[in-house]
Design a protein around this motif. Structure first.
Motif, short mmCIF file in Angstrom:
data_model
loop_
_atom_site.label_atom_id
_atom_site.label_comp_id
_atom_site.label_asym_id
_atom_site.label_seq_id
_atom_site.Cartn_x
_atom_site.Cartn_y
_atom_site.Cartn_z
N UNK A 170 -2.28 1.55 -1.94
CA UNK A 170 -3.07 0.35 -1.67
C UNK A 170 -3.51 0.31 -0.21
N UNK A 171 -4.80 0.03 0.01
CA UNK A 171 -5.34 -0.13 1.34
C UNK A 171 -4.82 -1.43 1.94
N UNK A 172 -4.16 -1.34 3.10
CA UNK A 172 -3.53 -2.52 3.70
C UNK A 172 -4.53 -3.60 4.10
N UNK A 173 -5.80 -3.25 4.28
CA UNK A 173 -6.79 -4.25 4.68
C UNK A 173 -6.98 -5.31 3.61
N UNK A 174 -6.51 -5.03 2.40
CA UNK A 174 -6.66 -6.00 1.31
C UNK A 174 -5.60 -7.09 1.34
N UNK A 175 -4.60 -6.94 2.21
CA UNK A 175 -3.52 -7.92 2.25
C UNK A 175 -4.05 -9.30 2.56
N UNK A 176 -5.03 -9.39 3.46
CA UNK A 176 -5.64 -10.67 3.79
C UNK A 176 -7.13 -10.55 3.58
N UNK A 177 -7.61 -10.90 2.40
CA UNK A 177 -9.01 -10.72 2.05
C UNK A 177 -9.95 -11.52 2.94
N UNK A 178 -9.49 -12.67 3.47
CA UNK A 178 -10.34 -13.47 4.33
C UNK A 178 -10.62 -12.73 5.63
N UNK A 179 -9.60 -12.05 6.18
CA UNK A 179 -9.81 -11.28 7.40
C UNK A 179 -10.78 -10.14 7.15
N UNK A 180 -10.67 -9.52 5.97
CA UNK A 180 -11.56 -8.42 5.63
C UNK A 180 -13.00 -8.89 5.59
N UNK A 181 -13.24 -10.05 4.94
CA UNK A 181 -14.59 -10.58 4.84
C UNK A 181 -15.14 -10.90 6.21
N UNK A 182 -14.28 -11.45 7.12
CA UNK A 182 -14.71 -11.77 8.47
C UNK A 182 -15.08 -10.51 9.23
#
Length: 262
Positions: A170-182
């Protein structure tokens, strides 16, 4: 600011088009086993040389270095004992890791390998973070001989899971989807610049690969990623993708899932 951004894009572009990466995990019946990630940066070294990063009058660098982290723990045990407990645990988790760097500047060879033997699956859940520690060691020791190419060594932050007979990367960037979208919004200009630059390297991007290979103790029932190859004995899965595809589909490897037979 824009000039700095262009320089950053150029450095990242060079890394992408010049690096083959292979990740391999072999599991035993108890889901222990061996982990290995290897980087072939030979093209990168050649590209850096052609850009005049080193003088032709300088002797070509050559090295073959093996670092065993357990030796470091023994050598610096007194200093490590003074560190916070959390840091001590992190370092102890790395005791079975090894790192090898091979470089022959004259023949444009630059290969970098990190391996770890593990008794339990939990010991590799955060192995990508442990790899950063090993890479820092390389940069502070052998990799400083590699010049600019050594500064480009980096790993993606991924986590591994195994539960209900299912293995996940699993890609760790998915842990906080809001941060990813930002991040996607804030970096959109950089992404556009990057894509424009990378268009000039299409052929090299297609030649450079990312390869995942996992060997299991039981047969594979299903794999989430289309195009994954399963060995004739049904126990090994191999997925290979070129960097061009990954550049334009960043979410392609967000979640790589393998379901095993009972």
């Amino acid at each position: 600011m824009k000039k700095s951004l262009v320089v950053l894009c150029a450095a990242v572009a060079l890394a992408f088009v010049s690096c083959d990466v292979q990740e391999r995990i072999v599991f035993n019946e108890h889901m222990g086993g061996s982990y290995e990630t290897s980087f072939d940066l030979s093209q990168m070294l050649e590209s850096v040389g052609s850009m005049g990063a080193s003088s032709k009058d300088e002797p070509s660098k050559k090295l073959d270095t093996l670092i065993t982290f357990n030796d470091i723990l023994v050598k610096y045990k007194d200093s490590i004992a003074t560190l916070p407990k959390e840091k001590q645990v992190q370092l102890q988790n790395m005791k079975n890791m090894t790192m090898r760097m091979q470089m022959d500047e004259g023949n444009n060879i630059f290969k970098f390998n990190i391996g770890k033997e593990f008794a339990r699956f939990s010991e590799i859940e955060f192995v990508s973070y442990e790899m950063d520690e090993m890479i820092d060691l390389a940069k502070n020791n052998a990799a400083q001989e590699a010049g600019p190419a050594g500064d480009m060594l980096k790993t993606e932050k991924v986590r591994y899971f195994f539960e209900n007979n299912t293995f996940k990367r699993v890609d760790e960037k998915l842990v906080n989807s809001e941060e990813v979208e930002l991040e996607v919004v804030e970096e959109s200009e950089e992404d556009m610049m990057m894509q424009g630059m990378m268009a000039e390297f299409d052929d090299m991007l297609l030649e450079s690969k990312m390869k995942l290979e996992y060997v299991f103790p039981r047969k594979v029932k299903s794999v989430s990623m289309e195009g994954t190859k399963i060995s004739t004995d049904g126990k090994t899965v191999t997925f290979e993708i070129d960097w061009k595809t990954l550049m334009y589909d960043k979410k392609l490897l967000d979640n790589f899932e393998v379901v095993l037979e009972e």
